[in-house]
Design a protein around this motif. Structure first.
Motif, mmCIF file in Angstrom:
data_model
loop_
_atom_site.group_PDB
_atom_site.id
_atom_site.type_symbol
_atom_site.label_atom_id
_atom_site.label_comp_id
_atom_site.label_asym_id
_atom_site.label_seq_id
_atom_site.Cartn_x
_atom_site.Cartn_y
_atom_site.Cartn_z
ATOM 1 N N ASP A 22 0.807 -1.221 0.000
ATOM 2 C CA ASP A 22 0.000 0.000 0.000
ATOM 3 C C ASP A 22 0.843 1.275 0.000
ATOM 4 O O ASP A 22 0.450 2.289 0.576
ATOM 5 C CB ASP A 22 -0.990 0.010 1.170
ATOM 6 N N VAL A 23 1.999 1.208 -0.639
ATOM 7 C CA VAL A 23 2.863 2.381 -0.798
ATOM 8 C C VAL A 23 3.214 2.509 -2.272
ATOM 9 O O VAL A 23 3.817 1.606 -2.854
ATOM 10 C CB VAL A 23 4.166 2.264 0.032
ATOM 11 N N GLY A 24 2.784 3.626 -2.869
ATOM 12 C CA GLY A 24 3.163 3.898 -4.249
ATOM 13 C C GLY A 24 4.588 4.430 -4.277
ATOM 14 O O GLY A 24 4.983 5.220 -3.419
ATOM 15 N N ILE A 25 5.368 3.982 -5.241
ATOM 16 C CA ILE A 25 6.757 4.405 -5.380
ATOM 17 C C ILE A 25 6.929 5.037 -6.755
ATOM 18 O O ILE A 25 6.509 4.465 -7.767
ATOM 19 C CB ILE A 25 7.735 3.213 -5.258
ATOM 20 N N VAL A 26 7.543 6.216 -6.789
ATOM 21 C CA VAL A 26 7.875 6.889 -8.051
ATOM 22 C C VAL A 26 9.366 7.181 -8.027
ATOM 23 O O VAL A 26 9.902 7.672 -7.030
ATOM 24 C CB VAL A 26 7.072 8.202 -8.204
ATOM 25 N N TYR A 27 10.023 6.878 -9.147
ATOM 26 C CA TYR A 27 11.473 7.088 -9.249
ATOM 27 C C TYR A 27 11.757 8.387 -10.000
ATOM 28 O O TYR A 27 10.884 8.923 -10.688
ATOM 29 C CB TYR A 27 12.114 5.900 -9.961
ATOM 30 N N ARG A 44 32.762 7.717 0.824
ATOM 31 C CA ARG A 44 31.965 8.765 0.173
ATOM 32 C C ARG A 44 30.484 8.379 0.181
ATOM 33 O O ARG A 44 29.932 7.977 -0.841
ATOM 34 C CB ARG A 44 32.437 8.977 -1.262
ATOM 35 N N PRO A 45 29.833 8.469 1.336
ATOM 36 C CA PRO A 45 28.401 8.132 1.386
ATOM 37 C C PRO A 45 27.616 8.942 0.362
ATOM 38 O O PRO A 45 27.977 10.081 0.040
ATOM 39 C CB PRO A 45 27.996 8.528 2.810
ATOM 40 N N ASP A 46 26.577 8.356 -0.152
ATOM 41 C CA ASP A 46 25.707 9.018 -1.113
ATOM 42 C C ASP A 46 24.294 8.510 -0.866
ATOM 43 O O ASP A 46 24.087 7.552 -0.137
ATOM 44 C CB ASP A 46 26.168 8.708 -2.536
ATOM 45 N N TYR A 47 23.327 9.156 -1.494
ATOM 46 C CA TYR A 47 21.943 8.749 -1.252
ATOM 47 C C TYR A 47 21.222 8.413 -2.544
ATOM 48 O O TYR A 47 21.594 8.846 -3.627
ATOM 49 C CB TYR A 47 21.177 9.818 -0.480
ATOM 50 N N THR A 48 20.168 7.611 -2.382
ATOM 51 C CA THR A 48 19.199 7.366 -3.434
ATOM 52 C C THR A 48 17.922 8.082 -3.003
ATOM 53 O O THR A 48 17.663 8.239 -1.806
ATOM 54 C CB THR A 48 18.924 5.859 -3.611
ATOM 55 N N ALA A 49 17.124 8.519 -3.972
ATOM 56 C CA ALA A 49 15.881 9.230 -3.651
ATOM 57 C C ALA A 49 14.741 8.639 -4.473
ATOM 58 O O ALA A 49 14.927 8.218 -5.611
ATOM 59 C CB ALA A 49 16.035 10.725 -3.952
ATOM 60 N N PHE A 50 13.563 8.633 -3.853
ATOM 61 C CA PHE A 50 12.353 8.177 -4.535
ATOM 62 C C PHE A 50 11.170 8.795 -3.817
ATOM 63 O O PHE A 50 11.266 9.242 -2.680
ATOM 64 C CB PHE A 50 12.257 6.641 -4.568
ATOM 65 N N LYS A 51 10.045 8.823 -4.495
ATOM 66 C CA LYS A 51 8.837 9.407 -3.917
ATOM 67 C C LYS A 51 7.940 8.284 -3.404
ATOM 68 O O LYS A 51 7.733 7.287 -4.100
ATOM 69 C CB LYS A 51 8.084 10.230 -4.963
ATOM 70 N N VAL A 52 7.426 8.467 -2.181
ATOM 71 C CA VAL A 52 6.499 7.496 -1.600
ATOM 72 C C VAL A 52 5.134 8.142 -1.423
ATOM 73 O O VAL A 52 5.030 9.339 -1.176
ATOM 74 C CB VAL A 52 6.997 6.960 -0.237
ATOM 75 N N ASP A 53 4.091 7.341 -1.577
ATOM 76 C CA ASP A 53 2.718 7.775 -1.309
ATOM 77 C C ASP A 53 2.057 6.636 -0.540
ATOM 78 O O ASP A 53 1.642 5.633 -1.113
ATOM 79 C CB ASP A 53 1.976 8.071 -2.602
ATOM 80 N N ALA A 54 2.019 6.783 0.791
ATOM 81 C CA ALA A 54 1.505 5.729 1.675
ATOM 82 C C ALA A 54 -0.014 5.813 1.783
ATOM 83 O O ALA A 54 -0.550 6.828 2.197
ATOM 84 C CB ALA A 54 2.154 5.853 3.042
ATOM 85 N N ASP A 55 -0.687 4.754 1.412
ATOM 86 C CA ASP A 55 -2.149 4.701 1.414
ATOM 87 C C ASP A 55 -2.643 4.077 2.718
ATOM 88 O O ASP A 55 -3.086 2.926 2.752
ATOM 89 C CB ASP A 55 -2.633 3.911 0.204
ATOM 90 N N TYR A 56 -2.507 4.845 3.812
ATOM 91 C CA TYR A 56 -2.923 4.366 5.137
ATOM 92 C C TYR A 56 -3.778 5.432 5.808
ATOM 93 O O TYR A 56 -3.595 6.613 5.578
ATOM 94 C CB TYR A 56 -1.698 4.068 6.018
#
Length: 151
Positions: free
Chosen positions: A72-77, A97-109
Motif C-alpha cells: 500500500d505504498v506507491g513508489i515513483v522514481y 563517500r556516502p551518497d543517497y538514493t531518492a524516490f517518492k512514496v505515497d503511503a495509502d494508510y
C-alpha cells in the motif's frame, strides 16, 4: 498539536526507542554496500513525498540500481531513471563517500503505522571482470495519519 510538532514528537520517540543513530558492531565490520540507517524519514499518509536513503560501502560498486516496494505504498522514481533510482552523484558508490538514493512514496494508510519497504540493490564489482550482484535490504517507513485526508 499541529502537524509539524506531531511529526517532531513521533520522530524523537522513534529515535529514543530504537537507538536509531547508533551503529552496531556487526555493521562496522561489513565491507559491502548498505544503508547507513534503515529508517526513512516520517511521511504523512496520502501525501506524495520525496525521501532519501543514505548508503555507504567498504568496497567500490558500479552501475547501482535500487528498486523499492511496500504494501500500500506507491513508489515513483526520478524521471531520468524511470524504473529505479540510483545515487545522487552517479551510479557508483565509493568507500568513504556516502551518497543517497531518492524516490517518492505515497503511503495509502488511514492510521499511524510503520511500513516495511523492500529495497533491492543491483550492482557490479567494477572493472573488466566485474561480478553482478543483488542484495535485498529492509527499510522502515514511519507513516502518520493525515487528518486532512479524512475530510
Amino acid at each position: 498539536m499541529n502537524g509539524t510538532r506531531r511529526i517532531a514528537v513521533l520522530a524523537a520517540a522513534v529515535m529514543a526507542a530504537t537507538g536509531l543513530m547508533t551503529a552496531t558492531p556487526a555493521a562496522a565490520g561489513h565491507h559491502g554496500p548498505r544503508p547507513i540507517i534503515h529508517w526513512i524519514e516520517i511521511v504523512q499518509a496520502h501525501e506524495p513525498t520525496w525521501v532519501k536513503v543514505w548508503w555507504t560501502t567498504g568496497r567500490r560498486i558500479c552501475d547501482a540500481e535500487v528498486t523499492v516496494r511496500g504494501e500500500d505504498v506507491g513508489i515513483v522514481y526520478p524521471e531520468n531513471t524511470g524504473s529505479y533510482t540510483s545515487f545522487r552523484r552517479d551510479a557508483d558508490l565509493k568507500p568513504g563517500r556516502p551518497d543517497y538514493t531518492a524516490f517518492k512514496v505515497d503511503a495509502d494508510y488511514d492510521r499511524n503505522t510503520l511500513v516495511p519497504l523492500e529495497a533491492t540493490l543491483t550492482y557490479n564489482t567494477c572493472g573488466s571482470q566485474a561480478v553482478e550482484k543483488a542484495r535485498i535490504y529492509w527499510l522502515r517507513l514511519p507513516v502518520l495519519r493525515n487528518p486532512d485526508h479524512d475530510r
